[in-house]
Write an enzyme that holds these catalytic residues in place. Structure first.
Site, PDB file in Angstrom:
ATOM      1  N   GLY A  15     -27.892 -18.354 -11.947  1.00 23.15           N
ATOM      2  CA  GLY A  15     -28.707 -19.552 -12.116  1.00 23.15           C
ATOM      3  C   GLY A  15     -27.845 -20.792 -12.248  1.00 23.15           C
ATOM      4  O   GLY A  15     -28.130 -21.686 -13.040  1.00 23.15           O
ATOM      5  N   TYR A 156     -42.552 -14.714 -20.882  1.00 21.64           N
ATOM      6  CA  TYR A 156     -41.220 -15.292 -21.064  1.00 21.64           C
ATOM      7  C   TYR A 156     -40.671 -14.963 -22.459  1.00 21.64           C
ATOM      8  O   TYR A 156     -39.531 -14.507 -22.603  1.00 21.64           O
ATOM      9  CB  TYR A 156     -41.316 -16.801 -20.871  1.00 21.64           C
TER      10      TYR A 156
END
Length: 255
Positions: A15, A156
């Site tokens: 990422g 999440y």
């Protein structure tokens, strides 16, 4: 897209095209690491690679979906071949769209947990043999304050909590090989994710940011560099006796 310099230690940051991941890659480059810059789109990694090279470092940009087993294996193999065996891993890739539980599809759950929890497992598993062979390694997993509960994102929050358990288990299993594993749990950090949150709420980002800062004891929100500073310590020789820990980088205590 590869730029190499001989004699560098190798780190992988997932990422890393922007935000926290890019800041971490830049910081590690300044400290002498060659950096495998991993994100979904190789072209998106160009700015991070340029920054790494500008700091006198080496970098390879690799496109990979971290939830895809074959893509991860290929990415790690390529980085090892082009930059050298990786002994530092920062599992930063993550997604966190908001969805009410009753509206959440199984596919949404699988996608979020796939990137945020399955991804770190796959990348760590692929990198670990290099660390074991070296007798030294540093693993940093990017959790979140959402791990203590997130009413807007149960998928999440669950994945980030699972990542903490994963981190502690790694520390227990891998310590005998000279490998440490720690987690960072950021609070509000300026990023694409917090900007997206503001958009979903129909709020101006600067107002959203200022509002968040008022609830943070140090009186400001975090910047990606704040997380990079913490990563820098955790991957250093000075942190060799720090393992299995969760460091909340949130400007104050987290319940």
């Amino acid at each position: 897209m590869t730029h190499t310099t001989d004699g560098r230690r190798t780190a992988i940051v997932t990422g890393a095209a922007r935000g926290i991941g890019a800041a971490v890659a830049r910081r590690l480059a300044r400290e002498g690491f060659a950096v495998g810059v991993v994100d979904l789109d190789e072209a998106d990694c160009a700015d991070t690679v340029e920054a790494v090279v500008g700091a006198g470092g080496s970098a390879t940009a690799v496109a990979a979906d971290v939830s895809d087993e074959a893509a991860v294996a290929s990415a790690v193999a390529r980085i090892a071949a082009e930059l050298g065996p990786p002994t530092v891993l920062v599992n930063n890739a993550g997604i966190g769209p908001r969805a009410e539980l009753v509206e959440m599809t199984t596919r949404q759950w699988d996608t979020v947990t796939g990137v945020n929890l399955r991804g770190p497992f796959l990348v760590t598993r692929a990198v670990c043999p290099h660390m074991i062979a070296a007798g030294w390694g540093r693993i940093v997993n990017m959790s979140s304050i959402s791990a203590v509960g997130d009413a807007a994102r149960v998928d999440y929050g669950s994945a980030k909590a699972g990542l903490i358990g994963f981190t502690k288990s790694l520390a227990l299993q891998l310590g005998r090989h000279g490998i440490t594993a720690n987690a960072i749990a950021p609070g509000f950090v300026v990023s694409d994710m917090t900007r997206a949150s503001a958009r979903r709420l129909g709020r101006d980002f600067e107002e959203f940011r200022s509002s968040a800062a008022r609830s943070i004891p140090v009186g400001r929100v975090g910047e990606p560099e704040d997380i990079a500073h913490t990563v820098s310590f955790l991957v250093s020789p000075d942190a060799g006796f720090v393992s299995g820990q969760v460091i909340y980088v949130a400007g104050g205590p987290v319940d």
